[in-house]
Design a protein around this motif. Structure first.
Motif, short mmCIF file in Angstrom:
data_model
loop_
_atom_site.label_atom_id
_atom_site.label_comp_id
_atom_site.label_asym_id
_atom_site.label_seq_id
_atom_site.Cartn_x
_atom_site.Cartn_y
_atom_site.Cartn_z
N LYS B 43 0.82 -1.21 0.00
CA LYS B 43 0.00 0.00 0.00
C LYS B 43 0.86 1.27 0.00
O LYS B 43 0.67 2.16 -0.82
CB LYS B 43 -0.93 0.01 1.22
CG LYS B 43 -1.81 -1.22 1.34
CD LYS B 43 -2.73 -1.17 2.56
CE LYS B 43 -2.00 -1.15 3.89
NZ LYS B 43 -1.34 -2.42 4.24
N THR B 44 1.79 1.32 0.95
CA THR B 44 2.63 2.51 1.06
C THR B 44 3.49 2.69 -0.18
O THR B 44 3.66 3.81 -0.68
CB THR B 44 3.51 2.42 2.33
OG1 THR B 44 2.65 2.31 3.47
CG2 THR B 44 4.40 3.63 2.49
N THR B 45 3.99 1.59 -0.70
CA THR B 45 4.79 1.64 -1.93
C THR B 45 3.98 2.30 -3.05
O THR B 45 4.49 3.17 -3.77
CB THR B 45 5.22 0.21 -2.33
OG1 THR B 45 6.00 -0.33 -1.28
CG2 THR B 45 6.02 0.23 -3.62
N LEU B 156 -4.06 9.40 2.17
CA LEU B 156 -4.02 9.19 3.62
C LEU B 156 -3.60 7.75 3.89
O LEU B 156 -4.36 6.81 3.66
CB LEU B 156 -5.39 9.48 4.24
CG LEU B 156 -5.95 10.89 3.96
CD1 LEU B 156 -7.34 11.04 4.56
CD2 LEU B 156 -5.02 11.97 4.50
N ASP B 157 -2.37 7.58 4.36
CA ASP B 157 -1.83 6.25 4.60
C ASP B 157 -2.01 5.91 6.08
O ASP B 157 -1.26 6.38 6.92
CB ASP B 157 -0.34 6.23 4.21
CG ASP B 157 0.20 4.81 4.06
OD1 ASP B 157 -0.57 3.86 4.30
OD2 ASP B 157 1.39 4.67 3.72
N GLU B 158 -3.02 5.14 6.37
CA GLU B 158 -3.38 4.77 7.75
C GLU B 158 -3.49 6.00 8.67
O GLU B 158 -2.76 6.12 9.65
CB GLU B 158 -2.40 3.76 8.30
CG GLU B 158 -2.41 2.48 7.49
CD GLU B 158 -1.44 1.42 8.00
OE1 GLU B 158 -1.12 1.45 9.18
OE2 GLU B 158 -1.04 0.58 7.20
N PRO B 159 -4.43 6.88 8.35
CA PRO B 159 -4.51 8.15 9.08
C PRO B 159 -5.09 8.04 10.48
O PRO B 159 -4.92 8.95 11.28
CB PRO B 159 -5.43 9.00 8.20
CG PRO B 159 -6.31 8.01 7.52
CD PRO B 159 -5.46 6.80 7.30
MG LIG Z 1 2.26 1.00 4.91
#
Ligand SMILES: [Mg+2]
Ligand SMILES: Nc1ncnc2c1ncn2[C@@H]1O[C@H](COP(=O)(O)OP(=O)(O)O)[C@@H](O)[C@H]1O
Lengths: 236, 281
Positions: B43-45, B156-159
């Motif tokens: 996901k973050t990638t 929003l990455d795991e906000p």
């Molecule tokens: Mg991540």
């Protein structure tokens, strides 16, 4: 290249607030002053003695504090935020250098006073010190960008101090020594040379050599710091 | 509707390790899109690639109709906001001072600081230094900073990973409001209830591949076993399935007026998540 005075000012003000609340690093600033006071008391009057505290300021304050400021931004993941914001590479690097530049200027001026060094050609000395400050700032930025934490940055600065601050001491080995030739082209050596010539009321043409060498070091260090910074905008 | 993000056959290798394999999706303007998957699924990638923090090794990624690599250009930087685990705060500055810096970097009026503080419900704590804040509060400050310039696109990455339910609700309402005003939101989360509450569409990512992508409702229908639970007057529960047998059974109970409640046994997004990601661990 877009340049925004407002953004540069914002980064400078932020750095100032953070720095003034960081007692560990801000106390480093006092050390060269103590040293200068000591040298002043001892009553030395040769140029290379005057310049030892000045060169120490340039590595201990300029390079070291700058490296810490940059490394802390990396350690805390705040550099990423600056990079993702509309601030340009120039805005960030310039803004982040301003605080240490001004601080260095003040400490150098006070140190000159404390050791009893009175430049005869004040503009020449000011220019040479400003150029040198830019060099040591870029060096600090490079150290900060290479390392990941304040701890690492503090270590990375050590070789800089040994080479650039204490390098000129190797001139005492004499012209025939191999080290002499290397040490002679250091910006710190050239700074001392330049000051000696200037104090002897040299004409500006006689100073061009030393100025060129210092400028070349400065330009090189700035170029490396910009390239390194742009590389860091990709994944850390 | 126009696509604001278009990803085709995206591939990302870290050295030999393949973090993303052939990922494709497109996000329409105005969507809240949930990018769901276990840790390490990529996901973050994906977000880093879309925001020009990483260069992908294969496929096409375009954002606002431009190659994603253009997102680090000055004129594009204020078009999106990003919150991720590498969004840090200045520890010795107060909440307000942190926001002030960003309002200046984005050239915003001071009133935006006020709005951002209200968005994350931190008006009263504005003078507190960041190093005195809880994790959840820091996450809210970062969120405030991310939305402050009201960009048309938010990553929003795991906000909400560190938030309590009350503050999470407050944030959800804020995000919905932003979305109504036209902000497209690309959201990653581990919290399936959050995804269900907020997202118009979700994708399930597993080991660098998209396994499912659709509206939560369509996915629930797809993964449903089409059974219904029938609760009778006497308190008994029975499960009936679509088909002849179920229909006869149900008709009997209904004729006798014995049915008190009846509901479909559709899976939650959490059930689907477990089914997709747990099946081949
Ligand atoms: Mg991540
Ligand atoms: N900088 C990196 N170098 C090498 N591998 C990485 C790097 N960043 C992420 N990975 C790997 O890529 C995969 C996906 O990671 P990531 O995108 O962070 O997943 P998620 O955000 O879904 O948890 C993981 O297997 C992770 O180990």
């Amino acid at each position: 290249m877009n340049i925004s005075v407002k953004r540069i000012q914002a980064i400078f003000m932020k750095d100032y607030k953070e720095f003034s609340r960081n007692y560990v690093i801000s106390s480093v600033v006092l050390m060269p002053l103590v040293l200068a006071l000591f040298y002043g008391r001892v009553g030395s009057n040769s140029i290379d003695m005057y310049f030892l505290p000045l060169n120490i300021t340039l590595s201990m304050v300029t390079t070291y504090v700058q490296a810490c400021l940059i490394a802390e931004e990396k350690e805390r993941n705040t550099l990423r935020g600056l990079m993702m914001s509309p601030a340009s590479t120039f805005d960030i690097l310039f803004g982040k250098s301003l605080l240490v530049f001004l601080m260095t200027g003040i400490i150098l001026a006070v140190s000159c006073y404390l050791v009893g060094f009175a430049p005869k050609q004040i503009i020449v000395i000011a220019l040479a010190l400003a150029l040198s400050t830019a060099f040591y700032l870029a060096l600090g930025t490079i150290c900060g960008l290479f390392t990941k934490s304040i701890m690492e940055a503090s270590l990375a600065v050590l070789p800089v101090m040994i080479i650039f601050t204490f390098g000129p001491l190797a001139l005492a080995l004499g012209e025939d020594h191999l080290l002499y030739k290397i040490v002679e082209v250091l910006p710190s050596t050239q700074l001392i040379r330049l000051a000696e010539l200037s104090q002897a009321n040299a004409a500006f043409t006689e100073l061009i050599g030393a100025f060129s060498i210092i400028t070349a070091w400065t330009a090189g260090a700035i170029a490396i710091s910009v390239v390194l910074f742009n590389k860091r905008t990709k994944d850390l | 509707m126009t696509a604001i993000i278009e990803v085709q056959n995206l591939q990302m290798k870290y050295g030999k390790e393949e973090a993303l394999k052939n990922v494709s999706f497109s996000i329409r303007k105005g969507e809240i899109f949930g990018f769901l998957g276990p840790s390490g699924s990529g996901k973050t990638t994906t977000i880093k690639i879309m925001t020009a923090q990483l260069t992908h090794t294969g496929g096409q990624v375009s954002v606002f109709g431009q190659p994603a690599s253009e997102m680090n250009k000055g004129h594009n930087k204020s078009k999106f906001g990003i919150l991720s685990d590498n969004s840090g705060l200045y520890q010795r500055l107060s909440i307000e001072e942190n926001l002030l810096l960003y309002s200046q970097l984005y050239n915003l009026p001071k009133s935006t600081i006020e709005e951002a503080l209200a968005f994350v419900n931190l008006q009263k704590d504005r003078k507190k230094k960041v190093n005195q804040l809880s994790k959840g509060m820091m996450q809210r400050v970062v969120l405030a900073r991310t939305i402050m310039h009201k960009p048309p696109l938010l990553f929003l990455d795991e906000p909400t990973s560190a938030l309590d339910p009350v503050n999470a609700q407050h944030i959800y309402n804020g995000l919905r409001k932003l979305n109504e005003l036209g902000t497209t939101i690309f959201l990653t989360t581990h919290n399936m209830e959050e995804a269900e509450l907020l997202c118009n569409r979700v994708a399930f990512l597993h080991k660098g591949e998209i396994r499912e992508i659709d509206t939560p409702l369509a996915l629930k229908k797809k993964y449903s076993d089409h059974s219904f639970t029938v609760e009778l007057e006497n308190g008994e529960n029975h499960v009936v399935y679509n088909g002849e047998q179920g229909a006869v059974q149900l008709m009997e109970w209904m004729k006798a007026k014995r049915v008190s409640r009846m509901y479909s046994n559709e899976p939650t997004l959490g059930d689907i998540f477990v089914q997709i990601t747990g099946s081949d661990l």
